[in-house]
Design a protein around this motif. Structure first.
Motif, PDB file in Angstrom:
ATOM      1  N   ILE A  14     -10.706  -0.347 -40.754  1.00  0.00           N
ATOM      2  CA  ILE A  14     -11.802   0.293 -40.039  1.00  0.00           C
ATOM      3  C   ILE A  14     -11.224   0.885 -38.764  1.00  0.00           C
ATOM      4  O   ILE A  14     -10.468   0.215 -38.056  1.00  0.00           O
ATOM      5  CB  ILE A  14     -12.930  -0.701 -39.703  1.00  0.00           C
ATOM      6  N   THR A  15     -11.563   2.132 -38.488  1.00  0.00           N
ATOM      7  CA  THR A  15     -11.143   2.773 -37.245  1.00  0.00           C
ATOM      8  C   THR A  15     -12.150   2.427 -36.159  1.00  0.00           C
ATOM      9  O   THR A  15     -13.349   2.635 -36.333  1.00  0.00           O
ATOM     10  CB  THR A  15     -11.063   4.306 -37.410  1.00  0.00           C
ATOM     11  N   VAL A  16     -11.647   1.900 -35.072  1.00  0.00           N
ATOM     12  CA  VAL A  16     -12.479   1.567 -33.918  1.00  0.00           C
ATOM     13  C   VAL A  16     -12.352   2.722 -32.932  1.00  0.00           C
ATOM     14  O   VAL A  16     -11.310   2.895 -32.302  1.00  0.00           O
ATOM     15  CB  VAL A  16     -12.035   0.238 -33.267  1.00  0.00           C
ATOM     16  N   VAL A  17     -13.408   3.517 -32.836  1.00  0.00           N
ATOM     17  CA  VAL A  17     -13.426   4.651 -31.924  1.00  0.00           C
ATOM     18  C   VAL A  17     -13.799   4.097 -30.551  1.00  0.00           C
ATOM     19  O   VAL A  17     -14.931   3.665 -30.330  1.00  0.00           O
ATOM     20  CB  VAL A  17     -14.419   5.737 -32.387  1.00  0.00           C
ATOM     21  N   LEU A  53     -15.162  -6.610 -29.952  1.00  0.00           N
ATOM     22  CA  LEU A  53     -15.457  -5.184 -29.898  1.00  0.00           C
ATOM     23  C   LEU A  53     -16.962  -4.997 -29.768  1.00  0.00           C
ATOM     24  O   LEU A  53     -17.712  -5.332 -30.687  1.00  0.00           O
ATOM     25  CB  LEU A  53     -14.940  -4.493 -31.156  1.00  0.00           C
ATOM     26  N   GLN A  54     -17.385  -4.512 -28.645  1.00  0.00           N
ATOM     27  CA  GLN A  54     -18.800  -4.255 -28.400  1.00  0.00           C
ATOM     28  C   GLN A  54     -19.054  -2.799 -28.791  1.00  0.00           C
ATOM     29  O   GLN A  54     -18.666  -1.881 -28.075  1.00  0.00           O
ATOM     30  CB  GLN A  54     -19.115  -4.512 -26.928  1.00  0.00           C
ATOM     31  N   CYS A  55     -19.657  -2.594 -29.962  1.00  0.00           N
ATOM     32  CA  CYS A  55     -19.787  -1.252 -30.526  1.00  0.00           C
ATOM     33  C   CYS A  55     -21.249  -0.881 -30.716  1.00  0.00           C
ATOM     34  O   CYS A  55     -22.093  -1.729 -30.951  1.00  0.00           O
ATOM     35  CB  CYS A  55     -19.069  -1.176 -31.873  1.00  0.00           C
ATOM     36  N   ARG A  56     -21.503   0.407 -30.650  1.00  0.00           N
ATOM     37  CA  ARG A  56     -22.882   0.882 -30.804  1.00  0.00           C
ATOM     38  C   ARG A  56     -23.331   0.915 -32.253  1.00  0.00           C
ATOM     39  O   ARG A  56     -24.478   0.641 -32.542  1.00  0.00           O
ATOM     40  CB  ARG A  56     -23.040   2.238 -30.150  1.00  0.00           C
ATOM     41  N   LYS A  57     -22.408   1.266 -33.197  1.00  0.00           N
ATOM     42  CA  LYS A  57     -22.798   1.228 -34.607  1.00  0.00           C
ATOM     43  C   LYS A  57     -21.592   1.394 -35.520  1.00  0.00           C
ATOM     44  O   LYS A  57     -20.523   1.827 -35.101  1.00  0.00           O
ATOM     45  CB  LYS A  57     -23.851   2.274 -34.931  1.00  0.00           C
ATOM     46  N   PHE A  58     -21.810   1.061 -36.786  1.00  0.00           N
ATOM     47  CA  PHE A  58     -20.828   1.243 -37.845  1.00  0.00           C
ATOM     48  C   PHE A  58     -21.273   2.434 -38.683  1.00  0.00           C
ATOM     49  O   PHE A  58     -22.457   2.566 -39.014  1.00  0.00           O
ATOM     50  CB  PHE A  58     -20.749  -0.001 -38.729  1.00  0.00           C
ATOM     51  N   LEU A  87     -16.197   2.058 -36.500  1.00  0.00           N
ATOM     52  CA  LEU A  87     -17.050   1.426 -35.500  1.00  0.00           C
ATOM     53  C   LEU A  87     -17.008   2.390 -34.325  1.00  0.00           C
ATOM     54  O   LEU A  87     -15.929   2.740 -33.841  1.00  0.00           O
ATOM     55  CB  LEU A  87     -16.517   0.051 -35.100  1.00  0.00           C
ATOM     56  N   SER A  88     -18.175   2.834 -33.865  1.00  0.00           N
ATOM     57  CA  SER A  88     -18.179   3.900 -32.865  1.00  0.00           C
ATOM     58  C   SER A  88     -18.560   3.421 -31.480  1.00  0.00           C
ATOM     59  O   SER A  88     -19.307   2.457 -31.326  1.00  0.00           O
ATOM     60  CB  SER A  88     -19.133   5.018 -33.306  1.00  0.00           C
TER      61      SER A  88
END
Length: 168
Positions: free
Chosen positions: A99-102, A142-147, A156-157
């Motif tokens: 998964i790429t973590v943007v 990783l605190q992410c806004r959405k997948f 994961l953006s």
């Protein structure tokens, strides 16, 4: 005359740097406020290796679960760079998947313990500076806004990466 030009150029560079840093803090604070309070202090992050199997079982259910702000835990496999100015992380999604973590454009850094013994970040750094210090194999929250999934790739953006000590 040349000395004046050099001094003015130096002063403008310092001013621009100060504006950029203060702007980064303001933008970062706004980004932190975008995450609901119940997610910010989440003591039970989701393992990124759960995402893809959940999507294979039931894409609708997984879309609702992972399509909102969440805290994940993952291991960085490597770093990728785009446009020679922006770095993202590739995390292990299990079974050979990735998964790429943007990453959000600035990341918290320079972690120190405060008087209460809690870890706090002291600085912000660009994604390039942040990623330059990684070797792979590091674990992050990783605190992410959405997948999202697009053209067979998984992302994961808009993520902030925190070392595990930040949640100790």
């Amino acid at each position: 005359m040349k000395n004046i030009a050099v001094v003015l150029a130096g002063a403008l560079a310092c001013l621009w740097s100060a504006i950029a840093v203060s702007s980064s803090w303001e933008v970062f604070e706004q980004r932190l406020q975008m995450i609901p309070p119940d997610v910010q202090g989440n003591d039970d992050p989701l393992d990124v290796r759960e995402i893809l199997p959940a999507f294979k079982r039931n894409p609708a259910k997984a879309g609702l679960k992972y399509g909102k702000p969440t805290v994940y835990e993952g291991v960085v496999k490597r770093v990728v760079v785009s446009n020679q100015s922006d770095a993202d992380l590739i995390v292990d999604a299990g079974n050979g998947d990735e998964i790429t973590v943007v990453l959000y454009p600035v990341q918290p850094s320079a972690w120190k313990k405060d008087e209460k013994g809690e870890w706090k970040f002291m600085e912000l750094e660009s994604t390039m500076e942040f990623a330059a210090n990684l070797e792979g194999g590091e674990r992050f929250y990783l605190q992410c806004r959405k997948f999202v999934t697009s053209f067979g790739r998984h992302y994961l953006s808009d993520c902030l990466a925190f070392p595990p000590k930040a949640f100790d």
